[in-house]
Scaffold this motif. Structure first.
Motif, mmCIF file in Angstrom:
data_model
loop_
_atom_site.group_PDB
_atom_site.id
_atom_site.type_symbol
_atom_site.label_atom_id
_atom_site.label_comp_id
_atom_site.label_asym_id
_atom_site.label_seq_id
_atom_site.Cartn_x
_atom_site.Cartn_y
_atom_site.Cartn_z
ATOM 1 N N LYS A 153 -40.517 -3.261 51.660
ATOM 2 C CA LYS A 153 -41.042 -4.241 50.576
ATOM 3 C C LYS A 153 -42.053 -3.466 49.882
ATOM 4 O O LYS A 153 -43.047 -2.546 50.813
ATOM 5 C CB LYS A 153 -41.434 -5.400 50.680
ATOM 6 N N GLY A 154 -42.385 -3.144 48.503
ATOM 7 C CA GLY A 154 -43.278 -2.441 48.207
ATOM 8 C C GLY A 154 -43.202 -1.180 47.885
ATOM 9 O O GLY A 154 -42.092 -0.581 47.956
ATOM 10 N N ARG A 155 -44.380 -0.242 47.702
ATOM 11 C CA ARG A 155 -44.062 1.175 47.386
ATOM 12 C C ARG A 155 -45.066 1.733 48.354
ATOM 13 O O ARG A 155 -46.372 1.360 48.672
ATOM 14 C CB ARG A 155 -44.587 1.549 46.028
ATOM 15 N N ALA A 156 -44.675 3.007 48.726
ATOM 16 C CA ALA A 156 -45.637 3.736 49.679
ATOM 17 C C ALA A 156 -45.302 5.102 49.669
ATOM 18 O O ALA A 156 -44.482 5.440 49.436
ATOM 19 C CB ALA A 156 -45.545 3.370 51.380
ATOM 20 N N THR A 157 -46.540 6.015 49.852
ATOM 21 C CA THR A 157 -46.486 7.491 50.157
ATOM 22 C C THR A 157 -45.828 7.739 51.303
ATOM 23 O O THR A 157 -45.609 6.913 52.549
ATOM 24 C CB THR A 157 -47.702 7.808 49.991
ATOM 25 N N ASN B 90 -56.745 4.760 50.330
ATOM 26 C CA ASN B 90 -55.342 4.215 50.326
ATOM 27 C C ASN B 90 -54.844 3.774 51.673
ATOM 28 O O ASN B 90 -53.826 3.932 52.219
ATOM 29 C CB ASN B 90 -54.714 5.334 49.658
ATOM 30 N N LEU C 207 -46.610 -4.904 51.263
ATOM 31 C CA LEU C 207 -45.904 -3.680 51.692
ATOM 32 C C LEU C 207 -45.493 -3.860 53.344
ATOM 33 O O LEU C 207 -46.212 -4.366 54.012
ATOM 34 C CB LEU C 207 -46.850 -2.457 51.702
ATOM 35 N N SER D 25 -35.280 -7.676 51.961
ATOM 36 C CA SER D 25 -35.498 -6.588 51.094
ATOM 37 C C SER D 25 -34.685 -6.222 49.801
ATOM 38 O O SER D 25 -35.030 -5.541 49.194
ATOM 39 C CB SER D 25 -35.620 -5.127 52.077
ATOM 40 N N VAL E 242 -43.160 -2.116 56.267
ATOM 41 C CA VAL E 242 -42.523 -0.803 56.231
ATOM 42 C C VAL E 242 -42.192 -0.627 58.096
ATOM 43 O O VAL E 242 -42.715 -1.408 58.812
ATOM 44 C CB VAL E 242 -43.396 0.419 56.197
ATOM 45 N N ILE F 135 -38.968 1.568 53.755
ATOM 46 C CA ILE F 135 -39.769 0.844 53.030
ATOM 47 C C ILE F 135 -38.796 -0.351 53.043
ATOM 48 O O ILE F 135 -37.799 -0.393 52.550
ATOM 49 C CB ILE F 135 -40.150 1.491 51.673
#
Length: 169
Positions: free
Chosen positions: A76-80, A131, A45, A160, A47, A74
């Motif tokens: 790279k990756g996934r985030a809330t 998390n 991740l 990215s 960010v 973001i």
């Protein structure tokens, strides 16, 4: 006596080589000089996030800080939309502080690993660490957004973007 002097000289030279007195280890190498591309590749991740709040805590072997962050971008990756960042308060920690106070409202470029990957069983912070993430290398490419050059910002955008070969798969 000669052995002691040589050992003392070596020890002093290592102290002077350490950036800001921090203990830094990256993939088994002390005080490694990493690149933006290298840490981007190694971190699940990446960010740009803004500090919302912080909470200091004690655990079995020392002190730590938990930061609440608002994800702005973001790479790279996934985030809330918000995430939790945890760091130890020692020479290997990554602090989002200005002086002695949390840098509330400031943005940071962060190369992150999930808490579970580096979890320390001695840290008793319960649900607050759920998390959560920690920086992959305290002496590396993670830094205040105001310190990220235009060249590095452009490089992040390039990194990215999925390459044609990856997209074709």
């Amino acid at each position: 006596m000669l052995r002691f002097s040589a050992a003392a000289a070596l020890g002093l030279s290592l102290l002077h080589a350490a950036p800001a007195g921090a203990f830094c280890m990256y993939r088994g190498e002390m005080y490694a000089k990493t690149t933006l591309a290298q840490e981007f590749r190694d971190s699940p991740l990446v960010v740009r996030a803004t500090v919302l709040s912080s909470w200091d805590f004690d655990f079995k072997y020392g002190r730590g800080t938990l930061y609440r962050l608002q994800v702005e971008q973001i790479y790279k990756g996934r985030a809330t939309p918000t995430l939790t960042f945890v760091t130890e308060r020692n020479s290997g920690g990554f602090y989002m502080d200005r002086g002695t106070k949390p840098d509330i409202g400031a943005s940071y470029l962060l190369f992150l690993d999930p808490w579970e990957r580096g979890r320390k069983e001695s840290w008793d912070i319960g649900q607050r660490s759920r998390n959560a993430y920690f920086v992959n290398y305290a002496c590396g490419q993670s830094r205040a957004w105001r310190e990220v050059s235009q060249r590095d910002r452009a490089r992040l955008l390039t990194l990215s973007r999925p390459s044609r070969t990856r997209a074709a798969r």
